[in-house]
Design an enzyme around this catalytic site. Structure first.
Site, PDB file in Angstrom:
ATOM      1  N   ASN A  93       0.845  -0.990  -0.113  1.00  0.00           N
ATOM      2  CA  ASN A  93      -0.331  -0.081  -0.261  1.00  0.00           C
ATOM      3  C   ASN A  93       1.184   1.325   0.209  1.00  0.00           C
ATOM      4  OD1 ASN A  93       0.446  -1.246   2.643  1.00  0.00           O
ATOM      5  ND2 ASN A  93      -1.092   0.256   3.235  1.00  0.00           N
ATOM      6  N   GLU A 124       0.254   5.210   0.241  1.00  0.00           N
ATOM      7  CA  GLU A 124      -0.874   6.449   0.604  1.00  0.00           C
ATOM      8  C   GLU A 124      -0.543   7.403   0.784  1.00  0.00           C
ATOM      9  OE1 GLU A 124      -0.983   5.315   5.293  1.00  0.00           O
ATOM     10  OE2 GLU A 124      -2.371   3.859   4.994  1.00  0.00           O
ATOM     11  N   ASN A 125      -1.356   7.889   0.759  1.00  0.00           N
ATOM     12  CA  ASN A 125      -1.035   9.591   0.446  1.00  0.00           C
ATOM     13  C   ASN A 125      -1.758  10.486   1.390  1.00  0.00           C
ATOM     14  OD1 ASN A 125      -1.915  11.838  -1.413  1.00  0.00           O
ATOM     15  ND2 ASN A 125      -0.297  11.342  -2.164  1.00  0.00           N
ATOM     16  N   ALA A 126      -1.453  11.867   1.304  1.00  0.00           N
ATOM     17  CA  ALA A 126      -1.776  13.102   2.299  1.00  0.00           C
ATOM     18  C   ALA A 126      -3.098  13.253   2.066  1.00  0.00           C
ATOM     19  CB  ALA A 126      -0.680  13.899   2.539  1.00  0.00           C
ATOM     20  N   CYS A 144      -4.026   0.308  -2.646  1.00  0.00           N
ATOM     21  CA  CYS A 144      -3.651  -0.105  -2.275  1.00  0.00           C
ATOM     22  C   CYS A 144      -2.375  -1.777  -2.080  1.00  0.00           C
ATOM     23  CB  CYS A 144      -5.179  -1.414  -2.128  1.00  0.00           C
ATOM     24  SG  CYS A 144      -6.531  -0.225  -0.696  1.00  0.00           S
ATOM     25  N   GLU A 190      -3.089  -4.900  -3.043  1.00  0.00           N
ATOM     26  CA  GLU A 190      -3.437  -5.646  -4.156  1.00  0.00           C
ATOM     27  C   GLU A 190      -2.935  -4.909  -5.934  1.00  0.00           C
ATOM     28  OE1 GLU A 190      -4.952  -4.874  -1.321  1.00  0.00           O
ATOM     29  OE2 GLU A 190      -6.081  -6.668  -0.788  1.00  0.00           O
ATOM     30  N   CYS A 245     -10.518  -4.506  -0.496  1.00  0.00           N
ATOM     31  CA  CYS A 245     -11.390  -3.044  -0.601  1.00  0.00           C
ATOM     32  C   CYS A 245     -12.124  -3.696  -1.852  1.00  0.00           C
ATOM     33  CB  CYS A 245     -10.886  -2.196  -0.767  1.00  0.00           C
ATOM     34  SG  CYS A 245      -9.496  -1.548  -1.967  1.00  0.00           S
TER      35      CYS A 245
HETATM   36  N1  THU Z   1      -4.891  -1.753   2.371  1.00  0.00           N
HETATM   37  C1  THU Z   1      -4.558  -2.358   1.188  1.00  0.00           C
HETATM   38  O1  THU Z   1      -3.715  -2.137   0.999  1.00  0.00           O
HETATM   39  N2  THU Z   1      -5.259  -3.488   1.722  1.00  0.00           N
HETATM   40  C2  THU Z   1      -6.327  -4.006   2.081  1.00  0.00           C
HETATM   41  O2  THU Z   1      -7.055  -5.281   1.700  1.00  0.00           O
HETATM   42  C3  THU Z   1      -7.000  -2.909   2.579  1.00  0.00           C
HETATM   43  C4  THU Z   1      -6.894  -2.125   3.057  1.00  0.00           C
HETATM   44  C5  THU Z   1      -4.972  -0.581   2.867  1.00  0.00           C
HETATM   45  C6  THU Z   1      -4.899   0.338   2.100  1.00  0.00           C
HETATM   46  C7  THU Z   1      -4.820   1.499   3.824  1.00  0.00           C
HETATM   47  O3  THU Z   1      -3.178   2.248   3.414  1.00  0.00           O
HETATM   48  C8  THU Z   1      -4.727   0.926   4.282  1.00  0.00           C
HETATM   49  O4  THU Z   1      -4.606  -0.252   4.192  1.00  0.00           O
HETATM   50  C9  THU Z   1      -5.907   1.207   5.841  1.00  0.00           C
HETATM   51  O5  THU Z   1      -6.960   1.125   5.289  1.00  0.00           O
END
Ligand code: THU
Length: 139
Positions: free
Chosen positions: A47, A49-51, A58, A60, A93
């Site tokens: 994953n 993330e971003n501000a 994610c 996946e 998700c």
């Molecule tokens: N996230 C994933 O990378 N994969 C998942 O299957 C569930 C959620 C990440 C997105 C975000 O960076 C963090 O988990 C919290 O939701």
């Protein structure tokens, strides 16, 4: 389609190792994913993330985009490993499920685990997203 317990563990180990590179300063929830191609190659993702939160990628989708961009099209399985904090368990998700349906077959195993109890669940793509709006094309 199925994978052996040994293959599932190899994939989970790759996903867990990849999670070391997760960029998750906002959620503190590192996730790693590992795709197994039909040729036996393993492609990982984390994953990112971003501000702005909403632009978070994610693990996946990162793994799939990496794999597709490297020329891989056919996959045997995907594994997802998540750290325990703060969610306690992981399933892909909704957005990831839709992207996964584009490239994974209905029976493709999705191997899931997290640090909290170490239990491994294996669900098929169709269990994760029944009645999917899938691709109309043959790859
Ligand atoms: N996230 C994933 O990378 N994969 C998942 O299957 C569930 C959620 C990440 C997105 C975000 O960076 C963090 O988990 C919290 O939701």
């Amino acid at each position: 389609m199925s994978i052996s317990a040994e293959q599932a563990q190899v994939l989970l180990n790759a996903a867990q190792a990849a999670a070391e590179n997760a960029y998750a300063p906002y959620s503190d929830f590192p996730v790693g994913a590992a795709l197994l191609t039909t040729n036996g190659a393993i492609l990982t993702g984390v994953n990112v993330e971003n501000a702005s939160f909403g632009l978070t990628l994610c693990a996946e989708r990162t793994a799939l985009v990496k794999a597709i961009s490297e020329g891989h099209r056919d996959f045997q399985a995907i594994a997802v490993w998540a750290s325990r904090r703060p969610h306690g368990s992981v399933t892909p998700c909704g957005a990831c499920r839709q992207v996964m349906v584009e490239f994974l077959l209905p029976q493709t195993p999705v191997v899931l685990t997290d640090e909290s109890n170490g239990q491994v669940r294996i669900l098929s793509m169709t269990e994760l997203l029944p009645e999917a709006f899938g691709p109309a094309i043959q790859r």
